[in-house]
Write a protein that holds these residues in place. Structure first.
Motif, mmCIF file in Angstrom:
data_model
loop_
_atom_site.group_PDB
_atom_site.id
_atom_site.type_symbol
_atom_site.label_atom_id
_atom_site.label_comp_id
_atom_site.label_asym_id
_atom_site.label_seq_id
_atom_site.Cartn_x
_atom_site.Cartn_y
_atom_site.Cartn_z
ATOM 1 N N MET A 1 0.887 -1.255 0.090
ATOM 2 C CA MET A 1 0.012 0.107 0.121
ATOM 3 C C MET A 1 1.123 1.332 0.001
ATOM 4 O O MET A 1 0.462 2.146 -0.292
ATOM 5 C CB MET A 1 -1.029 0.068 1.197
ATOM 6 N N ALA A 2 1.924 1.240 0.376
ATOM 7 C CA ALA A 2 2.899 2.040 0.521
ATOM 8 C C ALA A 2 3.251 2.783 -0.889
ATOM 9 O O ALA A 2 3.655 3.862 -1.024
ATOM 10 C CB ALA A 2 4.216 2.116 1.102
ATOM 11 N N TRP A 3 3.080 1.940 -1.859
ATOM 12 C CA TRP A 3 3.604 2.355 -3.484
ATOM 13 C C TRP A 3 2.234 2.664 -4.077
ATOM 14 O O TRP A 3 2.403 2.967 -5.267
ATOM 15 C CB TRP A 3 4.063 1.099 -3.881
ATOM 16 N N GLU A 4 0.909 2.772 -3.414
ATOM 17 C CA GLU A 4 -0.245 3.065 -4.239
ATOM 18 C C GLU A 4 0.147 4.510 -4.562
ATOM 19 O O GLU A 4 0.346 5.473 -3.881
ATOM 20 C CB GLU A 4 -1.201 3.062 -3.210
ATOM 21 N N GLY A 5 -0.313 4.896 -5.972
ATOM 22 C CA GLY A 5 -0.250 6.067 -6.430
ATOM 23 C C GLY A 5 1.251 6.425 -7.061
ATOM 24 O O GLY A 5 1.218 7.678 -7.638
ATOM 25 N N LEU A 6 2.281 5.686 -6.723
ATOM 26 C CA LEU A 6 3.598 5.821 -7.071
ATOM 27 C C LEU A 6 3.783 5.548 -8.835
ATOM 28 O O LEU A 6 3.159 4.435 -9.090
ATOM 29 C CB LEU A 6 4.563 5.492 -6.213
ATOM 30 N N THR A 7 4.511 6.349 -9.570
ATOM 31 C CA THR A 7 5.101 5.426 -10.391
ATOM 32 C C THR A 7 6.083 4.412 -10.494
ATOM 33 O O THR A 7 6.678 4.201 -9.518
ATOM 34 C CB THR A 7 5.675 6.671 -11.519
ATOM 35 N N LEU A 8 6.328 3.650 -11.536
ATOM 36 C CA LEU A 8 7.164 2.463 -11.428
ATOM 37 C C LEU A 8 8.687 3.152 -11.173
ATOM 38 O O LEU A 8 9.452 2.673 -10.523
ATOM 39 C CB LEU A 8 7.122 1.861 -13.049
ATOM 40 N N ALA A 9 8.914 4.270 -11.697
ATOM 41 C CA ALA A 9 10.192 4.911 -11.504
ATOM 42 C C ALA A 9 10.399 5.142 -10.001
ATOM 43 O O ALA A 9 11.438 5.066 -9.266
ATOM 44 C CB ALA A 9 10.422 6.514 -12.241
ATOM 45 N N GLU A 10 9.225 5.725 -9.342
ATOM 46 C CA GLU A 10 9.128 6.056 -7.795
ATOM 47 C C GLU A 10 9.527 5.021 -6.786
ATOM 48 O O GLU A 10 10.183 4.966 -6.067
ATOM 49 C CB GLU A 10 8.001 7.032 -7.640
ATOM 50 N N ILE A 11 8.749 3.990 -7.290
ATOM 51 C CA ILE A 11 8.708 2.291 -6.659
ATOM 52 C C ILE A 11 10.119 2.373 -6.758
ATOM 53 O O ILE A 11 10.768 1.671 -5.577
ATOM 54 C CB ILE A 11 7.741 1.386 -7.237
ATOM 55 N N CYS A 12 10.834 2.006 -7.913
ATOM 56 C CA CYS A 12 12.187 1.469 -8.233
ATOM 57 C C CYS A 12 13.055 2.586 -7.277
ATOM 58 O O CYS A 12 14.088 1.808 -6.365
ATOM 59 C CB CYS A 12 12.458 1.856 -9.747
ATOM 60 N N ALA A 13 12.839 3.793 -7.238
ATOM 61 C CA ALA A 13 13.941 4.409 -6.262
ATOM 62 C C ALA A 13 13.759 4.439 -4.895
ATOM 63 O O ALA A 13 14.799 4.160 -4.228
ATOM 64 C CB ALA A 13 13.633 6.018 -6.779
ATOM 65 N N GLN A 14 12.485 4.167 -4.498
ATOM 66 C CA GLN A 14 12.325 3.690 -3.042
ATOM 67 C C GLN A 14 12.885 2.594 -2.695
ATOM 68 O O GLN A 14 13.528 2.446 -1.714
ATOM 69 C CB GLN A 14 10.849 3.787 -2.712
ATOM 70 N N LEU A 15 12.698 1.420 -3.457
ATOM 71 C CA LEU A 15 13.323 0.165 -3.265
ATOM 72 C C LEU A 15 14.852 0.094 -3.226
ATOM 73 O O LEU A 15 15.464 -0.511 -2.243
ATOM 74 C CB LEU A 15 13.078 -0.707 -4.465
ATOM 75 N N LYS A 16 15.609 1.085 -3.863
ATOM 76 C CA LYS A 16 17.005 1.177 -3.795
ATOM 77 C C LYS A 16 17.676 2.061 -2.930
ATOM 78 O O LYS A 16 18.550 2.025 -2.474
ATOM 79 C CB LYS A 16 17.245 1.538 -5.314
ATOM 80 N N PRO A 18 18.355 3.108 0.665
ATOM 81 C CA PRO A 18 18.282 2.456 2.180
ATOM 82 C C PRO A 18 17.633 3.274 3.184
ATOM 83 O O PRO A 18 17.032 2.659 4.120
ATOM 84 C CB PRO A 18 19.677 2.355 2.546
ATOM 85 N N GLU A 19 17.453 4.476 3.041
ATOM 86 C CA GLU A 19 16.810 5.378 3.910
ATOM 87 C C GLU A 19 15.165 5.191 4.120
ATOM 88 O O GLU A 19 14.224 5.468 4.679
ATOM 89 C CB GLU A 19 17.035 6.919 3.589
ATOM 90 N N ARG A 20 14.652 4.586 2.823
ATOM 91 C CA ARG A 20 13.404 4.383 2.594
ATOM 92 C C ARG A 20 12.893 2.763 2.450
ATOM 93 O O ARG A 20 11.797 2.369 2.107
ATOM 94 C CB ARG A 20 12.731 5.092 1.348
ATOM 95 N N ASN A 21 13.939 1.985 2.524
ATOM 96 C CA ASN A 21 13.677 0.534 2.036
ATOM 97 C C ASN A 21 14.025 -0.393 3.581
ATOM 98 O O ASN A 21 14.135 -1.626 3.376
ATOM 99 C CB ASN A 21 14.463 0.176 0.951
ATOM 100 N N GLY A 22 14.030 0.122 4.608
ATOM 101 C CA GLY A 22 14.471 -0.423 5.842
ATOM 102 C C GLY A 22 16.056 -0.610 6.107
ATOM 103 O O GLY A 22 16.365 -1.761 6.724
ATOM 104 N N GLY A 23 16.784 0.191 5.411
ATOM 105 C CA GLY A 23 18.126 -0.001 5.190
ATOM 106 C C GLY A 23 18.715 -1.240 4.721
ATOM 107 O O GLY A 23 19.956 -1.819 5.038
ATOM 108 N N ARG A 24 18.104 -1.947 3.465
ATOM 109 C CA ARG A 24 18.408 -3.060 3.050
ATOM 110 C C ARG A 24 19.220 -2.747 1.717
ATOM 111 O O ARG A 24 19.265 -1.879 1.149
ATOM 112 C CB ARG A 24 17.196 -3.581 2.545
ATOM 113 N N SER A 25 20.162 -3.672 1.459
ATOM 114 C CA SER A 25 21.032 -3.659 0.239
ATOM 115 C C SER A 25 20.223 -4.366 -0.718
ATOM 116 O O SER A 25 19.289 -5.001 -0.636
ATOM 117 C CB SER A 25 22.380 -4.680 0.568
#
Length: 75
Positions: A1-16, A18-25
């Motif tokens: 649900m955190a991705w609802e309304g986001l573009t694919l580019a925005e989702i991709c940037a968020q996944l990558k 670490p400040e927005r993905n739980g500190g994950r590599s």
């Protein structure tokens, strides 16, 4: 649900990010999609709810292929 309304580019940037993905590599992101029980809930959401298309295994394979190919984001 955190991705609802986001573009694919925005989702991709968020996944990558670490400040927005739980500190994950990237490797940890792959593991998260592969093993996380909350992610898996999307395919077994309970009575009265539609499961996500495909399977958690298929999603993990796609995320792994994306990471292995350089994790490029769409423009």
């Amino acid at each position: 649900m955190a991705w609802e309304g986001l573009t694919l580019a925005e989702i991709c940037a968020q996944l990558k990010d670490p400040e927005r993905n739980g500190g994950r590599s990237l490797d940890e992101i792959v593991g998260h999609f592969d093993d996380d029980k909350l992610v898996g809930w999307g395919w077994a959401p309970g009575e009265g709810r539609q499961p996500a298309p495909g399977s958690q295994e298929e999603l993990a394979e796609l995320i792994r292929a994306w990471a292995d190919s350089g994790a490029a984001c769409p423009q």
